[in-house]
Design a protein around this motif. Sequence first.
Motif: not given
Length: 996
Positions: A516-537
């Motif tokens: 598949y495409r190499d999307v590095r260095p993008a992390p998969l998970i970010n935090a909003f108010a300390g809560q984990p969210y997947v960067d769906a894009r």
Amino acid sequence: MDVFILGAGRPAYGTKPAALKNIALNSRAMDWQIHSFDTVTTPNNIHFLGGYHIDKVIESYPFLNFTVVADWQKKSLLHTFLSAPFGCKPIITCYSDTVFRKEVIKDITTVEADIVVGIDSIWRSRYADRTQLDIDGAETLDIPLANQAGLETVEFTGLVHFKQSVAQRLSQLDEAEAGNDLMSLIRQLESLGYSVAYFDVKGEWAEFNSPRDIAHFILGTKAETLARLEPLVQKSHIGKQVSFTTSQWYDDKASILTSVQSLFGNTQLVIRSSSKGEDNWYASNAGGFESILNVDSNCRETVTAAVDEVIASYGEGSCNNDQVLIQQQLTEVSASGVVFTCNLETGAPYYRFNFDDKTQSTESVTSGGSGDLRTVILSRGHEQHLYTVEPALSPVLSAIKELELLLGYDKLDIEFAIDTRGLVHIFQVRPVTIDHSAYDLDSNEISYQRAACEAYFTDHNLPQHNILGDKAIYANMPDWNPAEIIGTKPKTLAFSLYRQLITNDVWAMQRAEFGYRDVRPAPLINAFAGQPYVDARASLNSFIPASLSHDSANCITNAYLNILSENPHFHDKIEFDVAFTVWTPDFSDNASARLTPYKVTPAMISELELGLKDITRKALARLDNDTASIATLRQQNKDICSGNQSALNKGYALLEVCREYGTLAFSHAARAGFVATTLLNSFVATGALSEQRRSEFLKSFNTVAGDFELAKSALASGKINLPELISTYGHLRPGTYEISTQAYWEDPERYLYSAHNTSTHDSANFLFRQDELCSLKGFLDKLGSAISVEQLIAYLISAIQSRESVKFDFSKSLSLALDYIVSAGAEAGISRTDLSFFDFNDIESLKLNTLQWRSIPAIIAQRKAEYAITSSVELPSFIQSVSDFYCFERFSSLPNYITTEKAVAEVICYSATVEQDLNGKIVMITQADPGYDWLFGHGIAGLITQYGGANSHMAIRAAEIGLPAAIGVGDKLFDKISTMQRIEIDCSGQTIRKVI
């Protein structure tokens, strides 16, 4: 006069000074106290005597006078009082965690005595359901009965008035002779000839340690509240009511019936419960008692029977003061529901609407009997966002805000309905009396977090380096499922380890190696108010074959993003309903139907098909190479554990080898497992296999979890001993990344002993039929794969097994690392619970000697404060606009039903702290984590998880043993099921039903 507020000590509950405790409408205890004294003095005569966090009190109230009691921790309360700058004025003193009605303050100063002591004669029943613990902890004294012989026990309120002559004497007293508390001082002064009188406040005060006390002080009883509000409200309607206690009903039933008929005339009535047991400090039973609808007011016998039925629902232990409310029945209802004006769990400033706009019932929410309930959550102070989510609730919000202002209280539980004319009707107004001291946050802190979330989202909604797509979408389940694995509000260490081991870059490395495409260095998970969210894009980018042209990749990525945007409920099923990540025989038809409406051309679809065919062909032949590093991991684990390093260094080393040799291999194995599952599903969809045959195939071989069950059976029969079992399986733990949960070896009685063998595989009984083998051969021919059908079948088995076995190996490194970190923390005096607020960077810094253990307690304290905010901030599971941070609807997830079986049984929410009999029960757990494998050894009838996908560990395990399960039911449905006692899971019919 001078007012001295005693606030040196720690609060009874929470961490804030008592004076800064939030009470209502963003007001604090000190605000209420200042207001109560304004009939007898001005703020420039109010003195605060403090020690504990007095700097914070000074910062909030710089206009008051302050005395810092430096040695407050070692001295008595009386020492605090005698530290006051006494002058020549009369004095009132009180504790910082109490408040009195203004009339009480004014009246106590008019009593003719040198010293007047505020006492409460009705202290035991000042507010409903005062706990025995609170009663036992009350500061009491015995005083002479008025005009009678004997003594009466009363509660000392801490309120004392000293006349001017006494004030001048106070500064001359010897503290050593005066005692330790105010009453000792008063007895000393009485012995010196000063007169003492007692003033009975008769319940007109409150202590800030009890939410029920505060609520009663502000609101009174529920019936009193409605009666007060009825003539005042302008933005809603409160119907006339007749209310009475059960004792009044039994004493004078006839006159009550006459009052009902006189007030309501010829109408239909609703007779509602208002039991003291309906709401208490510890739980809410709203809807737990009877409410009888459509009662004919003209028929005394019908009204009598309905009232008796409501009273009977209170049970034998009910109180004679439990109430019944009778109101006119509302007809022509367009919506009804309940709104909490704060977060029920934390007290955070949110409105939570739970309503039914489908059935026209006024009881569906409180009774829990409707499947059409909706939940909307709105951040206080951002009411404009409600119009975007559900404008029909706007008049309800206006009515609620009016009630808050009229009552001066913002922690309310309100039952409402909207009629077909748009008029809002209010049925009940109750206080929310849950103790939120552990989350006693300033609302400004929550507002700051939301603003930070908005700023981050706005910035990352712009085009990102190496990431295609025109918009950002974040959710907590699309990829690597953080809500399932570490929870929606994980502690610091669990979150940091998940990022370090997998979601920072290992996830993208695996995808790139797979084709598949190499999307590095993008992390998969970010935090909003300390809560984990997947960067769906980023996730969707990582599923685009690397062979695609830029234009095709960009167009397909945007198509995926638009599909997800329009179908948020797909967020935990993006590889099934959004993206194409594996080639299957029905690809062309499915891709055309799904992508053509989003301007993806046939040529682009063909390009995508070629790319996915290449990835799928290679997938069938690469598994062994992709997971070969696991052998190195096993040896590294042994070498590290047998070495002479410190516990901290061993823990760090295990995490590093886990990342280098374990999690990349697991990422590959997990991808292979998904490929195998997708192919099996496609074989069912195209008729190559039936659902029943697919299920039989999955049962024909064991995974690690099945081997575990066989091993437990061997332990039970004496074929192996406990140390042998622990050496292989003892590292497993519920919540793989959570250090505060015990590993199996720490509690073998719970996790390793089982009388139930749930291993049901029997490879000898399953063989593919000739027609099925022909279909599989046809698949390989279309794919262009050179492998044989036998090799394909071997791959399907190996891929599903490897997903579990490789996870088993890498989680062993992780679990051992957590064990060593616990040991290192114990050596440094850091508790296991506190270590959950560690961070991977702390571990690395301690190893590199750039951080010292002595600094850790302060770091942990700061993170605990931050986690309290994380726990209080309400966020949706799906975020695609700034508005989502302020108002959102909790949509129902579509559960992943596993097997075609059915189970009917009592449902039970698993608790790690309570002993529970799970045998024969349908068990509910939050996460589909492999650490819960032990549940399968306790004879459970079915399984429900709040989070988890169709390819999660527990889904595979349930399929393997033929256990009916609903994986990933989501927040809304999980909460609803948790209120039921007995349910049916029908996996074939894909339903969960309440069973009466």
